[in-house]
Design an enzyme around this catalytic site. Structure first.
Site: not given
Length: 293
Positions: A138, A133, A107, A44-45, A203, A161
């Site tokens: 999100r 994850y 989504y 994501t980052t 993380i 994570k």
């Protein structure tokens, strides 16, 4: 290789919006020098949502190349299409990555059974170990501990994570999974408490900025020195929250630019540079911490 201080690395950009591979090499070296335990590339980052597949793969491959075998690289391979996630992993089978980080499908809001089937299919096809994850802030969908325990039976699913920041979930999950199943925090503000409660690592977004302190904090917590871990964490606690004043990775990229580690703070649209008020707030903190002059 899946424990300790793991940086969720940004993907640096040039002013024109291309990936800045020279700065990427500098960032990887920065983490090698500061003892970071592993790198997550294009999570994501790392702006995985706006990197086309070919570029995504190249960034991961270059990160592995720049690491020179000195620091393991975990590739972000998540997708809300199971087949797309499998194909992305297959495309990186010869990249040299040590693991895949696969996010809960976003989504489309799959059921728990759907998520279990999704991750089992990915793990069946993956050439390297898979980390789950879970980041419902999100993805909307939330992978339950019951589902994680079921997925932990798969020999190629080795950890998770958890970015919920809910320490009660850690206490509930640990007895449900094998002792060698890795449980990582994906939430910097609660990361220290997570480690002290029995988590295996973080993380971290904050590790982009202060990798040495994140490494020291993680080591202290994992060695049972809770007092030292909290002392180090207190020194960077404000950074944990300030980096998220605007959506990640807006602020971290701007900070790394101010630190001279990247050429620009550029992001891929629809993300843009932080607001002037945010910049002023962040700069005061950076100066107060001695991170920038």
């Amino acid at each position: 290789m899946f424990k300790g201080s793991i940086v969720a690395l940004i993907t640096p950009m040039t002013p024109s919006g291309d990936v800045d591979y020279a700065s990427l090499q500098k960032l990887v070296q920065f983490h090698i020098e500061n003892g970071t335990d592993a790198i997550v590339s294009v999570g994501t980052t790392g702006e995985s949502a706006t990197l086309p597949v070919e570029e995504h793969i190249k960034v991961v491959e270059k990160t592995v190349e720049f690491s020179e075998g000195k620091i393991p690289v975990i590739a972000g391979t998540g997708a809300n299409s199971t087949q797309e996630a499998i194909e992305l992993g297959d495309a990186m089978k010869n990249s040299g990555v040590k693991g895949f980080l696969s996010v809960v499908p976003y989504y489309n809001k799959p059921q728990q059974r759907g998520m279990i089937a999704h991750f089992n299919a990915i793990a069946d096809a993956a050439p390297v170990p898979v980390l789950l994850y879970n980041v419902p802030s999100r993805t909307v969908a939330d992978l339950s501990n019951e589902s994680v325990a079921e997925l932990a039976k798969h020999p190629n699913i080795v950890g998770i994570k958890d970015a919920t920041g809910d320490l009660a979930r850690l206490a509930d999950l640990k007895p449900r999974v094998p002792d060698d199943f890795v449980i990582l925090s994906g939430d910097d503000p609660s990361g220290c408490d997570f480690l002290c409660a029995g988590g295996d690592g973080v993380i971290s977004v904050t590790a982009n900025i202060v990798p040495a302190q994140m490494k020291q904090m993680c080591d202290a917590a994992r060695n049972g020195d809770s007092a030292l871990a909290h002392k180090i964490n207190d020194e960077i606690a404000e950074l944990h929250t300030t980096l998220f004043i605007e959506p990640n990775p807006v602020v971290p990229k701007w900070v790394l630019y101010k630190m001279g580690l990247t050429q620009t703070p550029a992001l891929r649209l629809p993300m843009v540079e932080p607001e002037p008020e945010t910049q002023n707030t962040v700069m005061k903190l950076l100066q107060g911490m001695g991170i920038v002059a």
